[in-house]
Design a protein around this motif. Structure first.
Motif, PDB file in Angstrom:
ATOM      1  N   ASN A  41       0.746  -1.109   0.078  1.00  0.00           N
ATOM      2  CA  ASN A  41       0.085   0.168   0.004  1.00  0.00           C
ATOM      3  C   ASN A  41       0.895   1.250  -0.169  1.00  0.00           C
ATOM      4  N   SER A  69       1.193   9.511  -0.751  1.00  0.00           N
ATOM      5  CA  SER A  69       0.291  10.539  -0.729  1.00  0.00           C
ATOM      6  C   SER A  69      -0.573  11.143   0.364  1.00  0.00           C
ATOM      7  N   CYS A  79     -11.035   3.378   3.760  1.00  0.00           N
ATOM      8  CA  CYS A  79     -10.313   2.323   3.351  1.00  0.00           C
ATOM      9  C   CYS A  79     -10.483   1.126   4.207  1.00  0.00           C
ATOM     10  N   ALA A  84     -13.314  -1.438  -0.700  1.00  0.00           N
ATOM     11  CA  ALA A  84     -12.876  -0.183  -0.707  1.00  0.00           C
ATOM     12  C   ALA A  84     -11.486  -0.112  -1.261  1.00  0.00           C
ATOM     13  N   THR A  85     -11.338   0.383  -2.579  1.00  0.00           N
ATOM     14  CA  THR A  85     -10.058   0.744  -3.063  1.00  0.00           C
ATOM     15  C   THR A  85     -10.357   1.778  -4.082  1.00  0.00           C
ATOM     16  N   ARG A 103      -8.177  -5.041  -4.878  1.00  0.00           N
ATOM     17  CA  ARG A 103      -9.187  -5.672  -4.460  1.00  0.00           C
ATOM     18  C   ARG A 103      -9.979  -5.077  -3.184  1.00  0.00           C
ATOM     19  N   GLY A 104      -9.152  -4.189  -2.597  1.00  0.00           N
ATOM     20  CA  GLY A 104      -9.632  -3.573  -1.545  1.00  0.00           C
ATOM     21  C   GLY A 104     -10.014  -4.617  -0.237  1.00  0.00           C
ATOM     22  N   GLU A 105      -9.226  -5.412  -0.236  1.00  0.00           N
ATOM     23  CA  GLU A 105      -9.593  -6.257   0.924  1.00  0.00           C
ATOM     24  C   GLU A 105      -8.551  -6.481   2.196  1.00  0.00           C
ATOM     25  N   THR A 150       1.099   8.337   5.663  1.00  0.00           N
ATOM     26  CA  THR A 150       0.481   7.497   6.478  1.00  0.00           C
ATOM     27  C   THR A 150       1.259   6.657   7.305  1.00  0.00           C
TER      28      THR A 150
HETATM   29  P1  ADP Z   1      -6.306  -2.082  -2.153  1.00  0.00           P
HETATM   30  O1  ADP Z   1      -4.898  -1.911  -2.074  1.00  0.00           O
HETATM   31  O2  ADP Z   1      -6.559  -3.384  -2.840  1.00  0.00           O
HETATM   32  O3  ADP Z   1      -6.979  -0.836  -2.909  1.00  0.00           O
HETATM   33  P2  ADP Z   1      -6.299  -1.924   0.610  1.00  0.00           P
HETATM   34  O4  ADP Z   1      -7.301  -2.566   1.689  1.00  0.00           O
HETATM   35  O5  ADP Z   1      -4.978  -2.385   0.872  1.00  0.00           O
HETATM   36  O6  ADP Z   1      -6.811  -2.073  -0.856  1.00  0.00           O
HETATM   37  O7  ADP Z   1      -6.406  -0.260   0.688  1.00  0.00           O
HETATM   38  C1  ADP Z   1      -7.579   0.238   0.469  1.00  0.00           C
HETATM   39  C2  ADP Z   1      -7.318   1.826  -0.075  1.00  0.00           C
HETATM   40  O8  ADP Z   1      -6.681   2.464   1.020  1.00  0.00           O
HETATM   41  C3  ADP Z   1      -6.469   1.886  -1.016  1.00  0.00           C
HETATM   42  O9  ADP Z   1      -6.946   1.602  -2.376  1.00  0.00           O
HETATM   43  C4  ADP Z   1      -5.841   3.172  -1.055  1.00  0.00           C
HETATM   44  O10 ADP Z   1      -6.692   4.235  -1.748  1.00  0.00           O
HETATM   45  C5  ADP Z   1      -5.942   3.299   0.363  1.00  0.00           C
HETATM   46  N1  ADP Z   1      -4.546   3.046   1.277  1.00  0.00           N
HETATM   47  C6  ADP Z   1      -4.309   2.283   1.803  1.00  0.00           C
HETATM   48  N2  ADP Z   1      -3.149   2.375   2.371  1.00  0.00           N
HETATM   49  C7  ADP Z   1      -2.512   3.587   2.114  1.00  0.00           C
HETATM   50  C8  ADP Z   1      -1.271   4.381   2.414  1.00  0.00           C
HETATM   51  N3  ADP Z   1      -0.370   3.807   2.941  1.00  0.00           N
HETATM   52  N4  ADP Z   1      -1.271   5.634   1.728  1.00  0.00           N
HETATM   53  C9  ADP Z   1      -2.187   6.023   1.007  1.00  0.00           C
HETATM   54  N5  ADP Z   1      -3.549   5.375   1.004  1.00  0.00           N
HETATM   55  C10 ADP Z   1      -3.570   4.210   1.203  1.00  0.00           C
END
Ligand code: ADP
Ligand code: MG
Length: 619
Positions: A41, A69, A79, A84-85, A103-105, A150
């Motif tokens: 991520n 970001s 998130c 949620a992705t 996959r937002g998992e 983050t």
């Molecule tokens: P995926 O990576 O499959 O989209 P995740 O559950 O890992 O699903 O993350 C969900 C969403 O959260 C990501 O699509 C992203 O938009 C946001 N996100 C997760 N981790 C971070 C991070 N370290 N910095 C910025 N945004 C993040």
């Protein structure tokens, strides 16, 4: 159902948190799974500096801090929802996806099985946001001061699923998985800075740099001048990265990495392609380093394979195989480290650009290589025993035992020679009779002195090669049990055994699944005496699990090694002359008699010359 009687409906919808926990099981199996997801991520968020903090092998804490970001207040809350992705919007996107996750998992899964604290700030915002989640429930969200980027902390993994927490392995084993995941991501992104801190100590600090620097920093300085560049490109795909020169090949697998579109994958098939490019250059059982990146249009990769799985499907595996093999051969040839240039390619890809480039100075390369090849193979020959002229297999081992030069003169036994007398005489006149020392070593005289054989290591080598043959050519006979026993196993162990059933069969075990985690043992290998089939299989399983955490062997290699280790004659077992002679004969009939499968010496030789020097003769 009799009419008129009311039947209660029995189907329920699972509550969200239970549904989430079940789904989470697929994504988060152990602390290392969270490490992978959180690091990916951070990479996806465009971070250039990524820090990983671990406590208690991840059981207490896995935290990733990045300068990517960051997220808005709403996104920070969103998130953790399942599916949620920000990475795909339409089904079409799936076929072009280049990010790690989609996959937002991951975060939803982590939140379902741990306590999570997130802090995040977008670069153009004054304040960040803080969120605390327990068991998928948001406990708190408030503005906070925090650096741009983050930070996600996962605490007390499986605190709410004690059964799964109990399944976690020792800290050493879990930490190894964590380091493996960390290394895979760090290798894939050498232009990003990574660090790993465990229990307050920095284990890795990797500055951004070239792939070569990254490999050396992670896998060891000894690779510094030992890496050969691989680089081939075509319209269809690119292969790039490094392979180790043959002399850096190791006895254990481990320094072998494939990345497809920057995602680490395991592929026995592609591994074989690389190994075959190295064939003849390294002894079997040795493994060269490789860190290879395959890039191809995501449309050619089957995205339906679950992203947490490391296996992957391609449109056309054969092309990939031939391409990888050719790229590695080409690289080795250009660096003068290949003995022969034999390209046997699928005619379909002969026309690929990169493969039709002429090799310059082919002759020169070939002749130079033969000497490199020779010195290389010599360096790997049996040590200790000098057997000039013979090949590395010690095929001429009988020469070691030349004719007995001068039989000992014995008094003729009296006319009433007993059996014991005869044995004595045999022993005395045949100097080749081996002697057991401390119920651990076998001392055997050879022409130039004597050798001391480690009975256990030698027998392990013998069995190892026998079992290998059993799997590839000639199965071992089964001794049917008079009274089949049932074997009840832990679920995880039952899975391991089920996967190995055909191989176990070839090795002489007759096992049959019997209910959920139970097997019936109908027979065991004929050459093993067991009173207790159950103990034999449980012992094998233990050894297998030990090897799987200690060494990274493939399943078959592990099985063969475990069987050999378990069934080898132990230290402390008295051996008769016949048994010792058999061990000697069989050891030297082995392809690699001089070391045990684990790399320990099976024997050491002592030469008369050296003995004389030690006794200081002629001084
Ligand atoms: P995926 O990576 O499959 O989209 P995740 O559950 O890992 O699903 O993350 C969900 C969403 O959260 C990501 O699509 C992203 O938009 C946001 N996100 C997760 N981790 C971070 C991070 N370290 N910095 C910025 N945004 C993040
Ligand atoms: Mg993700």
């Amino acid at each position: 159902m009799p009419k008129g009687r009311q039947v209660a409906d029995i189907i329920n919808l699972l509550p969200d948190n239970i549904a989430n926990q079940i789904a989470a099981g697929e994504v988060i199996q152990r602390p290392a799974s969270a490490v992978k997801e959180l690091l990916e991520n951070a990479v996806d968020a465009g971070a250039t500096e990524i820090q990983l903090f671990i406590k208690d092998a991840g059981k207490e804490l896995v935290q990733v801090i990045d300068n990517g970001s960051g997220m808005s207040d709403t996104d920070a809350r969103m998130c953790f929802e399942r599916h949620a992705t920000s990475k795909i919007q339409t089904i079409d996107d799936l076929f072009h996806i280049r990010t790690m996750g989609f996959r937002g998992e991951a975060l939803a899964s982590i939140a379902a099985v741990a306590q999570v604290e997130l802090k995040s700030r977008k670069h153009n915002e004054e304040l960040g946001t803080f969120i605390e989640i327990d068991n998928s429930v948001v406990k708190r969200q408030e503005p906070c001061q925090t650096a741009p980027g983050t930070s996600i902390a996962m605490k007390n993994l499986f605190f709410n699923v004690p059964a799964r927490r109990n399944f976690l392995k020792s800290n050493a084993a879990e930490m190894r998985h964590i380091v493996d995941e960390f290394i895979r991501v760090a290798l894939a992104f050498p232009h990003l800075q990574f660090s790993l801190n465990s229990n307050g100590q920095e284990m890795f600090h990797l500055e951004k740099g070239s792939l070569k620097q990254r490999i050396v920093n992670i896998l060891g300085q000894h690779y510094n001048s030992k890496l050969v560049t691989v680089k081939e490109s075509t319209d269809y795909m690119n292969v790039s990265g490094f392979v180790g020169k043959p002399d850096t090949a190791k006895k254990t697998r481990g320094d072998q990495f494939f990345f497809v579109n920057n995602r680490f994958i395991k592929s026995g098939y592609l591994n074989h392609a690389v190994m075959s490019a190295f064939s003849e250059m390294i002894p079997s059982e040795n493994f060269p380093l490789y860190v290879l990146f395959i890039d191809l249009d995501p449309a050619h990769v089957d995205i339906n394979v679950h992203p947490t799985k490391q296996e992957i499907k391609f449109d056309d595996e054969k092309i990939l195989y031939a391409f990888v093999q050719a790229a590695v051969k080409h690289a080795l040839a250009q660096f003068n480290v290949t003995p022969a240039l034999d390209f046997e390619l699928d005619p379909g890809i002969q026309s690929l650009d990169a493969l039709t480039q002429p090799f310059t100075d082919q002759k020169k390369v070939q002749s130079a290589n033969t000497s490199i090849y020779r010195s290389f193979t010599q360096a790997n020959q049996a040590h200790m025993i000098d057997h000039s002229g013979s090949n590395s297999n010690l095929r001429n081992w009988k020469d070691l035992y030349g004719p007995v030069e001068k039989p000992l003169e014995m008094e003729a036994p009296s006319s009433t020679a007993s059996v014991i007398d005869e044995r004595w005489q045999e022993a005395a006149t045949d100097q080749k009779v081996p002697v057991q020392v401390h119920q651990q070593y076998i001392l055997s005289q050879i022409k130039s002195g004597y050798i001391l054989i480690d009975q256990r290591a030698a027998h392990e080598r013998i069995l190892y090669e026998r079992y290998q043959r059993a799997l590839s050519e000639k199965p071992i006979a089964t001794q049917q049990s008079l009274f089949p026993q049932t074997l009840e196993l832990l679920p995880a162990d039952a899975v391991v055994i089920s996967e190995m059933l055909p191989d176990l069969q070839a090795l002489g075990y007759d096992l049959e699944p019997f209910g959920m985690h139970t097997f019936v043992v109908r027979g065991t290998p004929a050459d093993i005496q067991t009173g207790n089939e159950q103990a034999s299989i449980e012992g094998l399983l233990e050894q297998f699990k030990h090897f799987s955490t200690e060494l990274k062997l493939n399943r078959r290699e592990n099985l063969v090694r475990s069987m050999a280790r378990n069934n080898a004659i132990p230290v402390g077992k008295p051996l008769g002359t016949r048994e010792m002679q058999n061990i000697i004969d069989e050891l030297f009939a082995c392809a690699t008699p001089n070391v045990s499968p684990g790399g320990r010496f099976t024997f050491i030789s002592f030469k008369l010359n050296d003995l004389e020097r030690m006794f200081d003769r002629g001084a």
